[in-house]
Design an enzyme around this catalytic site. Structure first.
Site, PDB file in Angstrom:
ATOM      1  N   GLN A 214       0.838  -1.207   0.000  1.00 38.98           N
ATOM      2  CA  GLN A 214       0.000   0.000   0.000  1.00 38.98           C
ATOM      3  C   GLN A 214       0.871   1.254   0.000  1.00 38.98           C
ATOM      4  O   GLN A 214       1.789   1.375   0.811  1.00 38.98           O
ATOM      5  CB  GLN A 214      -0.916   0.012   1.230  1.00 38.98           C
ATOM      6  CG  GLN A 214      -1.987   1.087   1.111  1.00 38.98           C
ATOM      7  CD  GLN A 214      -2.791   1.250   2.385  1.00 38.98           C
ATOM      8  OE1 GLN A 214      -2.237   1.621   3.411  1.00 38.98           O
ATOM      9  NE2 GLN A 214      -4.088   1.009   2.322  1.00 38.98           N
TER      10      GLN A 214
ATOM     11  N   CYS B 293      -6.194   7.516   4.975  1.00 42.23           N
ATOM     12  CA  CYS B 293      -5.546   7.790   6.271  1.00 42.23           C
ATOM     13  C   CYS B 293      -5.985   9.154   6.818  1.00 42.23           C
ATOM     14  O   CYS B 293      -5.843  10.166   6.140  1.00 42.23           O
ATOM     15  CB  CYS B 293      -4.020   7.755   6.120  1.00 42.23           C
ATOM     16  SG  CYS B 293      -3.222   8.144   7.684  1.00 42.23           S
TER      17      CYS B 293
END
Ligand SMILES: Cc1cc2nc3c(=O)[nH]c(=O)nc-3n(C[C@H](O)[C@H](O)[C@H](O)COP(=O)(O)O)c2cc1C
Length: 189
Positions: free
Chosen positions: A71, A101
């Site tokens: 990722q 995030c």
């Protein structure tokens, strides 16, 4: 369920990517206990490009843990494309783009969930990364920036048009961070 050519069967269990948690030892252990798919901790596209050794260590893959996704996160097209090409050399089974995030030092700079405030850029990054690599590209994101901008239904279709092979939805907004119950109804439509 299928991602690219990988067939996961009907109800596969995926290990969520977690910074400082999903290192190679943890991933191997989860694999042994039945995880169908595991992910590296997210890595910064800029750090990958700058050849930062502590970052490159995070994308080392063990054949035992496959299938595995690497990722990456970042905030501009060129660095995400370059980083995707570099991490592809580690031969992950998928490359996952983090647009979810919520932490301030990342989201306030426009990366991670910060990208939910710039959908045209989010889509351009996705489209260009898909074009630049042969590995299946997937995306992880949230319901929207806050409760006034629940854009995930439309975004999911736009991402599909960019050529991603799967979408992970964290059923919270950026404003919720990690608090409260995740809304699995919005993300299940
Ligand atoms: C310590 C920690 C680190 C995390 N790091 C990442 C990460 O690197 N990439 C990512 O996509 N999500 C990350 N997450 C989010 C999780 O993958 C997951 O989506 C989130 O915790 C929602 O699941 P929950 O409702 O069970 O908490 C992290 C979560 C935690 C608690």
């Amino acid at each position: 369920m299928k991602i690219g050519n990988i067939n996961f069967g009907e109800r596969p269990l995926f290990l969520a990517p977690m910074e400082d948690v999903t290192d190679i030892g943890f991933r191997r252990m989860c694999k042994r206990f039945g995880a169908a798919m595991v992910y590296t901790e997210f890595v910064s596209a800029d750090a990958v490009i700058r050849n930062i050794q502590s970052t490159l260590k995070k994308i080392i893959i063990d054949p035992e843990e496959r299938p595995v996704g690497i990722q990456i996160y970042g905030r501009d097209v060129n660095s995400m494309v370059e980083a995707a090409k570099i991490v592809e050399q580690a031969e992950p089974d998928v490359i996952d783009l983090n647009f979810g995030c919520p932490v301030k030092k990342i989201a306030s700079k426009g990366a991670g969930a910060g990208m939910l405030n710039n959908i045209p850029l989010l889509l351009e990054i996705t489209r260009e990364v898909v074009r630049a690599v042969r590995t299946p590209v997937t995306v992880k994101t949230r319901l929207g920036w806050d409760s006034n901008s629940l854009i995930i239904d439309q975004l999911a279709e736009q991402l599909e048009d960019c050529g991603i092979q799967a979408l992970t939805i964290h059923g919270r907004t950026r404003s919720q961070m990690y608090t409260g119950e995740a809304d699995w109804t919005s993300s299940a439509k």
